[in-house]
Structure formats: structure tokens, C-alpha cells
Design a protein around this motif. Structure first.
Motif, PDB file in Angstrom:
ATOM      1  N   ALA A  81      48.571  50.467  32.451  1.00  0.00           N
ATOM      2  CA  ALA A  81      49.565  51.536  32.357  1.00  0.00           C
ATOM      3  C   ALA A  81      48.894  52.904  32.312  1.00  0.00           C
ATOM      4  CB  ALA A  81      50.450  51.327  31.127  1.00  0.00           C
ATOM      5  N   TRP A  82      47.826  53.027  31.554  1.00  0.00           N
ATOM      6  CA  TRP A  82      47.175  54.321  31.390  1.00  0.00           C
ATOM      7  C   TRP A  82      46.214  54.691  32.516  1.00  0.00           C
ATOM      8  CZ3 TRP A  82      45.479  54.365  25.558  1.00  0.00           C
ATOM      9  CH2 TRP A  82      46.604  54.527  24.758  1.00  0.00           C
ATOM     10  N   TYR A  83      45.522  53.701  33.079  1.00  0.00           N
ATOM     11  CA  TYR A  83      44.441  54.001  34.031  1.00  0.00           C
ATOM     12  C   TYR A  83      44.606  53.388  35.412  1.00  0.00           C
ATOM     13  CZ  TYR A  83      42.285  55.478  29.697  1.00  0.00           C
ATOM     14  OH  TYR A  83      42.044  56.086  28.496  1.00  0.00           O
ATOM     15  N   GLY A  84      45.512  52.449  35.569  1.00  0.00           N
ATOM     16  CA  GLY A  84      45.677  51.784  36.865  1.00  0.00           C
ATOM     17  C   GLY A  84      46.059  52.733  37.981  1.00  0.00           C
ATOM     18  N   HIS A  85      46.810  53.770  37.640  1.00  0.00           N
ATOM     19  CA  HIS A  85      47.268  54.725  38.654  1.00  0.00           C
ATOM     20  C   HIS A  85      46.132  55.563  39.230  1.00  0.00           C
ATOM     21  CE1 HIS A  85      46.862  58.221  36.002  1.00  0.00           C
ATOM     22  NE2 HIS A  85      47.200  57.374  35.039  1.00  0.00           N
ATOM     23  N   LEU A  95      38.192  48.652  23.860  1.00  0.00           N
ATOM     24  CA  LEU A  95      36.939  49.014  24.530  1.00  0.00           C
ATOM     25  C   LEU A  95      36.431  47.895  25.425  1.00  0.00           C
ATOM     26  CD1 LEU A  95      35.170  50.891  21.635  1.00  0.00           C
ATOM     27  CD2 LEU A  95      36.186  51.872  23.699  1.00  0.00           C
ATOM     28  N   ALA A  96      36.542  46.666  24.963  1.00  0.00           N
ATOM     29  CA  ALA A  96      36.088  45.533  25.779  1.00  0.00           C
ATOM     30  C   ALA A  96      36.936  45.419  27.043  1.00  0.00           C
ATOM     31  CB  ALA A  96      36.153  44.241  24.969  1.00  0.00           C
ATOM     32  N   PHE A 122      37.744  46.468  32.871  1.00  0.00           N
ATOM     33  CA  PHE A 122      38.667  47.111  33.805  1.00  0.00           C
ATOM     34  C   PHE A 122      37.966  48.184  34.631  1.00  0.00           C
ATOM     35  CE2 PHE A 122      41.543  50.625  34.741  1.00  0.00           C
ATOM     36  CZ  PHE A 122      42.613  49.991  35.357  1.00  0.00           C
ATOM     37  N   SER A 123      37.190  49.031  33.959  1.00  0.00           N
ATOM     38  CA  SER A 123      36.555  50.138  34.677  1.00  0.00           C
ATOM     39  C   SER A 123      35.538  49.643  35.702  1.00  0.00           C
ATOM     40  CB  SER A 123      35.921  51.140  33.713  1.00  0.00           C
ATOM     41  OG  SER A 123      34.858  50.557  33.015  1.00  0.00           O
ATOM     42  N   VAL A 124      34.885  48.530  35.398  1.00  0.00           N
ATOM     43  CA  VAL A 124      33.916  47.977  36.348  1.00  0.00           C
ATOM     44  C   VAL A 124      34.631  47.236  37.478  1.00  0.00           C
ATOM     45  CG1 VAL A 124      32.062  46.280  36.621  1.00  0.00           C
ATOM     46  CG2 VAL A 124      32.030  47.854  34.680  1.00  0.00           C
ATOM     47  N   GLY A 131      35.764  50.233  39.787  1.00  0.00           N
ATOM     48  CA  GLY A 131      34.471  50.282  40.454  1.00  0.00           C
ATOM     49  C   GLY A 131      33.488  51.245  39.809  1.00  0.00           C
ATOM     50  N   GLN A 132      33.690  51.553  38.529  1.00  0.00           N
ATOM     51  CA  GLN A 132      32.770  52.437  37.828  1.00  0.00           C
ATOM     52  C   GLN A 132      31.762  51.604  37.062  1.00  0.00           C
ATOM     53  OE1 GLN A 132      35.195  55.118  35.523  1.00  0.00           O
ATOM     54  NE2 GLN A 132      36.112  56.021  37.338  1.00  0.00           N
ATOM     55  N   ARG A 133      30.685  52.233  36.680  1.00  0.00           N
ATOM     56  CA  ARG A 133      29.676  51.485  35.943  1.00  0.00           C
ATOM     57  C   ARG A 133      29.679  51.903  34.483  1.00  0.00           C
ATOM     58  NH1 ARG A 133      24.467  53.350  35.335  1.00  0.00           N
ATOM     59  NH2 ARG A 133      24.226  55.541  35.758  1.00  0.00           N
ATOM     60  N   VAL A 134      29.269  50.983  33.649  1.00  0.00           N
ATOM     61  CA  VAL A 134      29.127  51.257  32.225  1.00  0.00           C
ATOM     62  C   VAL A 134      27.680  51.652  31.984  1.00  0.00           C
ATOM     63  CG1 VAL A 134      29.310  50.278  29.912  1.00  0.00           C
ATOM     64  CG2 VAL A 134      30.965  49.618  31.669  1.00  0.00           C
TER      65      VAL A 134
END
Length: 120
Positions: A25-29, A80-81, A86-88, A92-95
Motif C-alpha cells: 500500500a505504501w510503496y508498491g505504487h 523492516l524484514a 520487498f525493496s530487493v 529492485g533496490q539493494r540493501v
């Protein structure tokens, strides 16, 4: 699985599910920046409704076993987990190492919440 174990795990599993939904909901868009803002807000609200359908009972039922501070600490670590995965996988972002250090410090805070004496 014993009833006690199930009672302890159910709120945690529901919080994981609610966090997955809320992260979308917060970041998918962010993958749909070409869509109108009002449209992504409405879609996010729709997703958030189902997130609340998991989070509210998870916290209510979980409060019979965990303190509010422990539930919030769990929520932050789960958030956070879920966000890291999700971000990776989705964005497609890296941690980075700095992200991991920050996440570890927050997890350490949650650890101390579980070491605190329970208030009656």
C-alpha cells in the motif's frame, strides 16, 4: 501444534501478513509513477483496509500474551524484514551495510522490550 503455541504464533503471522499488505500500500505504487496520484491513493486505501483487517485483531488477540510495547517492537522488526525483502525483490533496490546496521539497532531495541518486566 499445541493451542498455546498457536495462540503465540497467530498474532505474529497476522502481523507479517498485515505488513506485507501495508508495504504494498505504501510503496508498491513507486513502480507506477505514471499513474495519477489520486488513483494510487485510492488503491493504497483499498489495500490498507485488508491490512487493518489483519493488524487490528492481531494486536487485540496478541495483547493477551504480549505487552503493547512488545507488540510494537515485533511490528517494527517485521516491518523492516518485510520492507528489506520487498525493496530487493519488488523495487529492485539493494540493501546496503548502513541499512543493515540501522535495522539491527532497531531489532536490538525490540530485544530489550522483551527483556523488560511485564507490567501488571
Amino acid at each position: 501444534m499445541t493451542a498455546t503455541l498457536f495462540a503465540r504464533l497467530l498474532p505474529i503471522l497476522m502481523l507479517v501478513g498485515s505488513n506485507i499488505l501495508m508495504t504494498f500500500a505504501w510503496y508498491g505504487h513507486l513502480k507506477f509513477k505514471d499513474k495519477p496520484l489520486l488513483a494510487v491513493i485510492l488503491v493504497s486505501w483499498g489495500i490498507a483496509f485488508f491490512e487493518y483487517c489483519l493488524a487490528v485483531p492481531a494486536n487485540r488477540w496478541g495483547s493477551s500474551l504480549y505487552s503493547a510495547a512488545q507488540l510494537k517492537g515485533m511490528q517494527e522488526v517485521i516491518t523492516l524484514a518485510v520492507f528489506a525483502v520487498f525493496s530487493v525483490l519488488y523495487l529492485g533496490q539493494r540493501v546496503t551495510p548502513n541499512h543493515l546496521i540501522g535495522f539491527a539497532l532497531i531489532a536490538a531495541g525490540a530485544f530489550f522490550l522483551f527483556r523488560a518486566p511485564m507490567a501488571s
